[in-house]
Each structure stands twice: as structure tokens, then as C-alpha cells.
Design an enzyme around this catalytic site. Structure first.
Site, PDB file in Angstrom:
ATOM      1  N   ASP A   1       0.833  -1.204   0.000  1.00  0.00           N
ATOM      2  CA  ASP A   1       0.000   0.000   0.000  1.00  0.00           C
ATOM      3  C   ASP A   1       0.865   1.250   0.000  1.00  0.00           C
ATOM      4  OD1 ASP A   1      -2.386   1.621   0.345  1.00  0.00           O
ATOM      5  OD2 ASP A   1      -1.815   1.811   2.439  1.00  0.00           O
ATOM      6  N   CYS A   2       1.952   1.212   0.762  1.00  0.00           N
ATOM      7  CA  CYS A   2       2.873   2.358   0.810  1.00  0.00           C
ATOM      8  C   CYS A   2       3.556   2.571  -0.539  1.00  0.00           C
ATOM      9  CB  CYS A   2       3.901   2.128   1.917  1.00  0.00           C
ATOM     10  SG  CYS A   2       5.227   3.355   1.976  1.00  0.00           S
TER      11      CYS A   2
END
Length: 235
Positions: A108-109
Site C-alpha cells: 500500500d505504501c
């Protein structure tokens, strides 16, 4: 001496009525019932414009004036610069060390980092940056990109297996999951799991995957350099 006698009158029948239902107290602020005016014409119906949000594919399109990306070798450098992603830890078999939720966490990052870099040029306000990035990182957009990716033969069997593995992540109920639905949320999590897996195993393959999804990797940097070189010096 006179004697007076009084004779009572004949009985008189008296009728009375009263309201047995309780009436509400008087409210001066209550709306009044207006009598309809026969000459009043009805107002035409008001049609409100329907809002149509652009698709994630339209949002990821770069400006028309952008130069064509230069094809370079992804093994060493890109546009003469070193790799811009943080160096991942050396893990030979991430699935034996981390669970799917952990890979989705780092994925996600990395995904949002690509999204922010994609919209870095042309320069915008912070509000515009946030609006564009948010429209791409939401799970509905990730699900749409994943469905487009699954329609061709770009992914390998191992990568498709990672997607199935990441789709079965058990997560608590969140506002995002409630808004988009469990199916969309789980598919978006599987894409983040794949991105996290490729970040730990093959960064070059990750770069190709993000380009396939529509994220820019070098054209925006070229545009920034041209703008800086062509800018007039400040007096």
C-alpha cells in the site's frame, strides 16, 4: 296580612355537548394550511445535473504536451539517476517469512508512492494533489486497475497465485470495507499484496507492473528538467 305562596316552575330540560378528544396546544410557529390559488401555475420541474466521476484510467492519463518516455535499461539506472525506491530488505522467500497482510501493508505504501510521483508534474496545489492521489489509491480504483490487468496475459502464474493468496486476508470491518464492499476491498488488498511481494523480490518487475497499470516512471522527470532549464532567472 297577606300570605304569599311560591310555586316552583316546571322543570326545564337543558342539553349540553363537549369535545372528548384532546386537542393539541396552540403553536404559533406551526405551518399554516394555505388555500390553493386557482390562478397559480405550477413551477417547472428542476433537473439537477448528475455528477459523473472520471474513471481511474482517465485520471492516470498524462497531459498531452508530455514528451514520450525514453526506453532505457531498467537494470541499473533510469534517466541517468539511481533507483528512486528505497532499497528493500533481502528476503529470498517472502511468503515463508511474512503473511499476506504484511505484504499488503508495505505494498500500500509503495503504491501510493507511485501515485504521488505520477501526479508530481505539472505543479498543483496541495488540495489538488490530495484529490488526485486519493482518487487513485482508493480500493475501487485499485480493483478497476486489477480487473484490467487480469484481462491480459501480463501476469505470471506465480503472480496470480500471490493475488489469490492476498485476496484471502482476514481484516476487521472498516469504513472503507463497508463503503466498497468486502469483494472489492479484498481484490484491492490482493493487488497491494502483489506489489509488496514484487518490491521484496523483483523491483524491475514491479516497475513494469506499475507502468502497465498506467503510472508514469520517467516522463514527468524529463518535463521538470526542461521546465527548469527553460525558466527565466528571477530578477
Amino acid at each position: 296580612m297577606a300570605i304569599l305562596t311560591w310555586t316552583p316552575p316546571s322543570p326545564v330540560a337543558v342539553t349540553a355537548s363537549w369535545d372528548t378528544q384532546q386537542r393539541p396546544s396552540y403553536n404559533p410557529n406551526a405551518p399554516r394550511k394555505l388555500k390553493p390559488t386557482p390562478n397559480l401555475k405550477p413551477s417547472p420541474p428542476i433537473t439537477l445535473p448528475t455528477r459523473t466521476d472520471p474513471s481511474v484510467f482517465d485520471i492516470l492519463k498524462r497531459p498531452t504536451q508530455e514528451v514520450t518516455p525514453v526506453k532505457v535499461d531498467l537494470d541499473d539506472t533510469y534517466l541517468g539517476y539511481e533507483r528512486w525506491l528505497p532499497t528493500p530488505p533481502k528476503v529470498e522467500k517472502p511468503r515463508s517469512v511474512f503473511n499476506a497482510a504484511t505484504l499488503a501493508y508495505i505494498g500500500d505504501c509503495i503504491y501510493e508512492l507511485y501515485a504521488r510521483r505520477h501526479f508530481l508534474y505539472p505543479p498543483l496545489s496541495i488540495e489538488q494533489y490530495n484529490d488526485r492521489v486519493t482518487s487513485v489509491v482508493r480500493c475501487e480504483a485499485q480493483d478497476a486497475l486489477l480487473q484490467e490487468l487480469l484481462n491480459d496475459s501480463f501476469l505470471s502464474n506465480t503472480e496470480r497465485d500471490v493475488l489469490r493468496w492476498g485476496k484471502n486476508i482476514n481484516s476487521t470491518k472498516t469504513r472503507t470495507k463497508k463503503r466498497a464492499g468486502a469483494a472489492v476491498y479484498n481484490r484491492a488488498s490482493s493487488l497491494e499484496t502483489l506489489i509488496g511481494y514484487l518490491y521484496l523480490t523483483n523491483v524491475n518487475r514491479l516497475e513494469k507492473l506499475m507502468v502497465r497499470l498506467g503510472f508514469s516512471t520517467g516522463a514527468s522527470a524529463e518535463m521538470i528538467l526542461k521546465e527548469i532549464n527553460g525558466a527565466k532567472p528571477v530578477q
